[in-house]
Design a protein around this motif. Structure first.
Motif, short mmCIF file in Angstrom:
data_model
loop_
_atom_site.label_atom_id
_atom_site.label_comp_id
_atom_site.label_asym_id
_atom_site.label_seq_id
_atom_site.Cartn_x
_atom_site.Cartn_y
_atom_site.Cartn_z
N TRP A 32 0.84 -1.20 0.00
CA TRP A 32 0.00 0.00 0.00
C TRP A 32 0.87 1.24 0.00
O TRP A 32 0.60 2.20 -0.71
CB TRP A 32 -0.94 -0.01 1.22
N TRP A 33 1.95 1.20 0.79
CA TRP A 33 2.84 2.36 0.84
C TRP A 33 3.54 2.57 -0.50
O TRP A 33 3.74 3.71 -0.94
CB TRP A 33 3.87 2.19 1.95
N LEU A 34 3.93 1.50 -1.18
CA LEU A 34 4.58 1.64 -2.48
C LEU A 34 3.64 2.21 -3.55
O LEU A 34 4.10 2.74 -4.55
CB LEU A 34 5.14 0.30 -2.96
N ASP A 35 2.34 2.09 -3.33
CA ASP A 35 1.37 2.63 -4.27
C ASP A 35 1.25 4.15 -4.18
O ASP A 35 0.69 4.78 -5.08
CB ASP A 35 -0.02 2.03 -4.04
N ARG A 36 1.75 4.74 -3.14
CA ARG A 36 1.69 6.20 -2.99
C ARG A 36 2.82 6.82 -3.81
O ARG A 36 3.97 6.41 -3.69
CB ARG A 36 1.85 6.64 -1.54
N TRP A 37 2.52 7.85 -4.59
CA TRP A 37 3.53 8.45 -5.45
C TRP A 37 4.64 9.10 -4.64
O TRP A 37 5.80 9.09 -5.03
CB TRP A 37 2.90 9.47 -6.41
N TRP A 38 4.31 9.64 -3.49
CA TRP A 38 5.31 10.32 -2.67
C TRP A 38 6.26 9.35 -1.99
O TRP A 38 7.27 9.76 -1.43
CB TRP A 38 4.65 11.27 -1.67
N VAL A 39 5.96 8.06 -2.02
CA VAL A 39 6.89 7.04 -1.56
C VAL A 39 7.66 6.49 -2.75
O VAL A 39 8.87 6.25 -2.67
CB VAL A 39 6.14 5.90 -0.82
N ALA A 40 6.97 6.31 -3.87
CA ALA A 40 7.60 5.73 -5.06
C ALA A 40 8.66 6.66 -5.66
O ALA A 40 9.67 6.18 -6.18
CB ALA A 40 6.54 5.38 -6.09
N VAL A 41 8.44 7.97 -5.60
CA VAL A 41 9.39 8.91 -6.22
C VAL A 41 10.77 8.83 -5.57
O VAL A 41 11.78 8.65 -6.28
CB VAL A 41 8.82 10.35 -6.21
N PRO A 42 10.89 8.95 -4.24
CA PRO A 42 12.24 8.84 -3.67
C PRO A 42 12.87 7.46 -3.88
O PRO A 42 14.09 7.37 -4.10
CB PRO A 42 12.04 9.10 -2.17
N LEU A 43 12.06 6.41 -3.84
CA LEU A 43 12.62 5.07 -4.07
C LEU A 43 13.13 4.93 -5.51
O LEU A 43 14.19 4.34 -5.74
CB LEU A 43 11.58 4.00 -3.77
N THR A 44 12.37 5.46 -6.46
CA THR A 44 12.82 5.43 -7.85
C THR A 44 14.11 6.22 -8.01
O THR A 44 15.05 5.78 -8.67
CB THR A 44 11.73 6.00 -8.78
N PRO A 91 -8.39 6.26 -8.81
CA PRO A 91 -7.04 5.78 -9.17
C PRO A 91 -6.38 4.90 -8.11
O PRO A 91 -5.55 4.05 -8.44
CB PRO A 91 -6.25 7.08 -9.38
N ASP A 92 -6.75 5.08 -6.85
CA ASP A 92 -6.17 4.25 -5.80
C ASP A 92 -6.64 2.80 -5.86
O ASP A 92 -6.05 1.92 -5.25
CB ASP A 92 -6.50 4.82 -4.41
N ARG A 93 -7.71 2.54 -6.59
CA ARG A 93 -8.24 1.17 -6.73
C ARG A 93 -7.43 0.34 -7.72
O ARG A 93 -7.41 -0.89 -7.64
CB ARG A 93 -9.70 1.21 -7.21
N VAL A 94 -6.76 0.99 -8.66
CA VAL A 94 -6.08 0.26 -9.74
C VAL A 94 -4.98 -0.67 -9.21
O VAL A 94 -4.96 -1.85 -9.58
CB VAL A 94 -5.54 1.24 -10.81
N PRO A 95 -4.07 -0.22 -8.33
CA PRO A 95 -3.05 -1.16 -7.83
C PRO A 95 -3.66 -2.33 -7.05
O PRO A 95 -3.17 -3.46 -7.14
CB PRO A 95 -2.18 -0.31 -6.91
N ASP A 96 -4.73 -2.06 -6.31
CA ASP A 96 -5.40 -3.13 -5.56
C ASP A 96 -5.97 -4.16 -6.53
O ASP A 96 -5.81 -5.37 -6.32
CB ASP A 96 -6.50 -2.54 -4.68
N LEU A 97 -6.62 -3.70 -7.58
CA LEU A 97 -7.16 -4.64 -8.57
C LEU A 97 -6.05 -5.39 -9.29
O LEU A 97 -6.18 -6.58 -9.58
CB LEU A 97 -8.04 -3.90 -9.57
#
Length: 188
Positions: A13-25, A75-81
């Motif tokens: 769930w945390w990886l689905d947040r853009w503000w977490v994914a940006v620094p990791l990327t 849009p938050d439903r897409v990663p869950d699906l």
């Protein structure tokens, strides 16, 4: 709308947040640049990673929003699906089943265009890059291309499994009549 199967405290769930994914990327791309560019320093690697991150993040956000519009969902439903598709977890709720059926069809359509020519073209490009790097004396860069090419072959084999999974899900969802999907094609 919160669904019972969502885990709002799990690492995915945390990886689905853009503000977490940006620094990791950014960190991942900086590490890759440091490994592949021996002459450049940390500043060069960070600037290159910043460019990659600036291109990748909006692309991922745009794709998620486009998928959400096609589904008629948040849009938050897409990663869950997507995760439920990976697990072949067919929902009981008719609306969720419809959303999943549309997303399965979209994912199939996204993989199909490169199905016949993608791997051969990538293979020729990889061989040419390996030869070029070896002629230039860049053994590390050639080794990186070999590793990436091997990973791409694994991705191609994985795609075959994905198509089989999508076929099973389509059958289980009873998603042969796609009225909503046909409307989506005219809007996109």
């Amino acid at each position: 709308m919160t669904h019972s199967h969502e885990n709002r405290h799990g690492w995915r769930w945390w990886l689905d947040r853009w503000w977490v994914a940006v620094p990791l990327t950014f960190l991942l791309m900086t590490g890759i640049r440091l490994l592949t560019d021996r002459d450049g320093g940390l500043f060069d690697a960070a600037m290159g990673a910043l460019i990659y991150t600036a291109l990748l993040t909006p692309t991922a956000i745009w794709r998620r929003r486009k998928d959400a519009r096609a589904l008629g969902a948040d849009p938050d439903r897409v990663p869950d699906l997507d995760r439920r598709i990976q697990k072949e977890d067919v929902p009981e709720d008719p609306e969720e089943r419809r959303e999943m059926a549309v997303l399965v069809r979209r994912r199939e359509e996204q993989l199909r265009p490169t199905g016949r020519w993608g791997l051969p073209v990538t293979g020729v490009g990889a061989v040419l890059l390996i030869v070029l790097f070896l002629l230039l004396g860049e053994v590390v860069a050639a080794a990186v291309v070999v590793v990436v090419a091997a990973l791409l072959v694994l991705v191609a084999l994985w795609n075959r499994r994905l198509f089989a999974r999508y076929a099973r899900l389509t059958e289980r969802l009873g998603a042969t009549s796609g009225t909503r999907h046909d409307d989506m094609r005219h809007r996109a």
